[in-house]
Write an enzyme that holds these catalytic residues in place. Structure first.
Site, PDB file in Angstrom:
ATOM      1  N   ASP A  77      -5.961  -4.030  -2.121  1.00 28.71           N
ATOM      2  CA  ASP A  77      -4.907  -3.617  -1.204  1.00 28.71           C
ATOM      3  C   ASP A  77      -4.173  -4.808  -0.596  1.00 28.71           C
ATOM      4  OD1 ASP A  77      -3.656  -2.684   1.371  1.00 28.71           O
ATOM      5  OD2 ASP A  77      -4.505  -0.782   0.700  1.00 28.71           O
ATOM      6  N   SER A 106       0.834  -1.202   0.000  1.00 27.73           N
ATOM      7  CA  SER A 106       0.000   0.000   0.000  1.00 27.73           C
ATOM      8  C   SER A 106       0.871   1.255   0.000  1.00 27.73           C
ATOM      9  CB  SER A 106      -0.960  -0.044   1.190  1.00 27.73           C
ATOM     10  OG  SER A 106      -2.011   0.869   1.022  1.00 27.73           O
TER      11      SER A 106
END
Length: 719
Positions: free
Chosen positions: A205, A59
């Protein structure tokens, strides 16, 4: 001589150290805005000359780790992050100034931006609140110098990003491909960002599966790890009091569980850095740079252990900084066109030249304009190398929840006298009816002022610069008949209109349009003296209109201009009841300083021979149209209206901006040109305004000369 001998000994010692030293891996966790703390850690590692052999990240850790691995310095990364307009980047709504002119015009219908698609007999929703379009372009710009490197192990520092396969929940290691797309996939928070398609998989993610990718760093050959964990701690129970905090807590629980597993796998030689970030949350991107200092302090707290890993400066190859790379010469352009627009139509919208150096600003402008048509899920680009030639590959991907869209809308007004009006609308748009991008649009409005509207908008060339636009419309509304400020009657007007127009667009800022309007209707008495006249009418007119608009917002603009100049001529010869000519012109200027905004506007109109019928008179009155007077109270063959509006932003919540403001206005209407004497009636208002998805909402007090005043509630755009 002694100096050279000393340097040689140091080099030999350093070479031996470099040959014997353990490989060091840097592991950067996800954590949204908190991840900017990684920059402070990187700065300390460089100051202490700690060599980094491999980097893994998830991320925000993937973004900062990828940029550092590509050759950016910590200072350059911090500067880049500080220069990002996070409010705009994390909002896929196209910037109004880059939207097509037609899109700006459609805002006047006050329909909520298309979110619900409709096709194959069923409604469809997008797979994320955001497509990540603007974020992707930012990442493309930051990684352009290494765009030709598709094996991330060949970056100045080998780098792997982590994402999650939403189909099975497995961690996916991104080690090849487009670096910007890998970063974008790693940061795709489920339900917030649309998943990224990557080699047959659908990625979200990486924090869902592996927020602190320790195992991958070891798989890359690292002997000692420097792990930086900035993931969000769980909220205490008494803070879980709304849907946002509970959703954020669920996400934190998922990432925290796999983070704890990674932390337990760290050995005694590994170094864990835990920045203390206080109340900084994952979404506080505007405050992101505040995390740099805590990152620096946390790394310095481990200084003694880090210094043991420091390499001999003379013997260790320094981290290769990437130098400024000029934009490449474009040898060819190709399209990955996954839409119903033709390749030639897309090509015509991009003002690019083969054999010239790539103009990034012009490319991004063209991308913004195409994406601004609001029918694409993704429009971006790759710089590719093929056969020794450099090319530009442009991806154009239509929305997966289209191709047709439903849009609700709402209008509301009321005052202390009990006069209220409520209208509910539903728009239905069919897009890309043909390879040039033809569109059908229909609107049904129910309530106080019902409306049924249909139009076909058909571009006549690939660039969409010339068009034809037939329309049909039915509407009904009430209009008062006032004498000296007293309403003596109220009429109900029913009108049916057919129109045929065409014209030319000037980039995305202006339009020249001409055509024919045919209107038929009646005006019937609702309340008042039964002896007052009613009427039926037929009105057929030719018109020519030039419009420009560079305002940055439909409601509460901060900068830009708008203008209108129109000539209209009705003729018996065309089948109408009356012959007359009217001219109308408008101009607006918006400017700002900080939170303060000023909108100046002037409007005027006149009838050439004072002979326009009652249904074609110019009207003033109502909030923003000579506040303090009743809506459409003043009517005449000629009018003038001057407006100055001041409003100040009074909150920081980006999804629902709130303004406090005031208007000062002057204007009047006249029945004959000879009556125009320069006397202007004065009005103004004080209001609180909220920029909602359904349109601007105003609550305030209108004031006018003679002590007149009225409180109002208004959902719509009166300016």
């Amino acid at each position: 001589m002694k100096k050279f001998i000393l340097i040689a000994l140091l080099l030999l010692h350093g070479a031996a150290f470099a040959a014997e030293r353990p490989r060091i891996g840097l592991v950067l966790s996800g954590g949204g805005a908190r991840g900017v703390a990684h920059v402070g850690v990187l700065r300390v590692l460089e100051q202490l000359h700690v060599p980094i052999d491999v980097i893994t990240g998830t991320s925000m850790g993937a973004i900062i780790g990828g940029l550092y691995a590509s050759g950016m310095s910590p200072d350059a990364i911090e500067k880049a992050l500080g220069g990002i307009d996070w409010t705009a980047t994390l909002n896929d709504r196209p910037d109004r100034r880059s939207r097509p002119f037609r899109g700006k015009q459609k805002e006047a219908d006050l329909l909520i931006p298309s979110f619900v698609g409709f096709s194959e007999g069923r409604a469809k929703l997008p797979v994320g609140l955001l497509d990540g379009q603007k974020a992707m372009l930012v990442l493309k710009k930051l990684t352009r110098p290494v765009a030709g490197i598709h094996d991330f192990d060949r970056l100045p520092i080998p780098f792997h990003a982590i994402a999650t396969d939403i189909g099975n929940g497995e961690a996916v290691v991104l080690r090849r491909g487009d670096l910007a797309l890998a970063m974008r996939a790693s940061m795709s928070i489920p339900a917030v960002f649309s998943p990224v398609k990557w080699r047959g998989r659908l990625l979200v993610d990486g924090g869902v599966a592996d927020n602190l990718p320790v195992a991958e760093a070891r798989a890359m050959g690292a002997d000692i790890l420097i792990a930086v964990d900035i993931s969000t701690p769980l909220e205490p129970r008494d803070h879980l009091d709304n849907v946002l905090t509970i959703t954020n807590q669920l996400t934190s629980i998922m990432t925290r569980a796999n983070t704890e597993r990674s932390l337990r796998s760290l050995g005694p030689r590994d170094i864990l850095i835990l920045p203390e970030l206080g109340d900084l949350t994952t979404t506080d991107f505007e405050r992101g740079l505040e995390a740099v200092a805590p990152g620096t302090r946390a790394a310095l707290a481990q200084r003694k252990r880090l210094e043991r890993l420091a390499a001999v400066r003379l013997a260790t190859r320094p981290h290769r900084r990437r130098s400024a790379v000029p934009a490449p010469i474009v040898d060819f352009i190709e399209f990955d066109n996954r839409s119903r627009l033709s390749d030639s139509a897309i090509t015509a919208r991009f003002h690019l030249r083969v054999g010239k150096r790539l103009d990034i600003a012009r490319l991004e402008h063209s991308i913004a304009r195409l994406y601004g048509e609001d029918i694409f899920q993704r429009v971006d680009y790759d710089i590719v190398r093929r056969g020794g030639r450099t090319g530009l590959r442009i991806h154009v991907i239509e929305k997966s929840w289209g191709p047709d869209y439903l849009q609700p809308g709402l209008r509301l007004s009321g005052n202390l006298q009990g006069d209220t009006s409520f209208d509910l609308s539903l728009g239905y748009t069919l897009t890309n009816l043909d390879p040039r991008g033809g569109e059908f649009r229909g609107i049904l409005r129910l309530g106080e002022s019902p409306r049924l509207f249909a139009e076909l908008y058909e571009p006549l060339d690939d660039a969409g610069e010339r068009f034809i636009n037939p329309q049909a419309e039915y509407l009904a509304y009430n209009v008062g008949d006032y004498v000296d400020g007293i309403e003596r009657a109220e009429y109900r007007v029913h009108q049916f209109r057919l129109g045929l127009s065409g014209g030319r667009l000037f980039d995305n800022w202006g339009e020249l349009r001409g055509g024919l309007d045919w209107r038929v209707g009646d005006r019937r008495l609702r309340t008042g003296d039964p002896s007052l006249p009613e009427l039926n009418f037929v009105d057929t007119s030719l018109f020519l209109r030039f419009t420009s608009d560079t305002l940055d917002a439909f409601a509460f603009p901060a900068e830009g201009t708008a203008s209108l100049l129109e000539w209209r001529a009705a003729r018996h010869l065309l089948g109408g009841d009356d012959s007359y000519q009217q001219f109308r012109l408008e101009g607006a200027l918006a400017t700002h300083r900080g939170r303060n905004r000023l909108l100046l506007k002037a409007r005027a109109g006149f009838t050439l021979d004072d002979d326009a019928p009652v249904q074609s008179l110019f009207r003033l009155g109502g909030f923003g149209r000579l506040s303090g007077f009743e809506r459409d109270e003043l009517a005449g063959q000629h009018f003038l209206h001057l407006f100055a509006g001041y409003y100040r932003r009074i909150n920081d919540f980006q999804l629902l901006p709130v303004f406090a403001g005031a208007t000062l206005e002057a204007g009047n209407t006249w029945q004959r040109r000879a009556d125009i004497d320069g006397h202007l009636r004065l009005g103004g208002s004080l209001f609180l305004g909220i920029d909602t998805l359904a349109g601007p909402l105003y609550l305030g007090l209108g004031l006018a000369e003679g002590g007149r005043g009225n409180a109002f509630l208004y959902l719509g755009n009166p300016f």
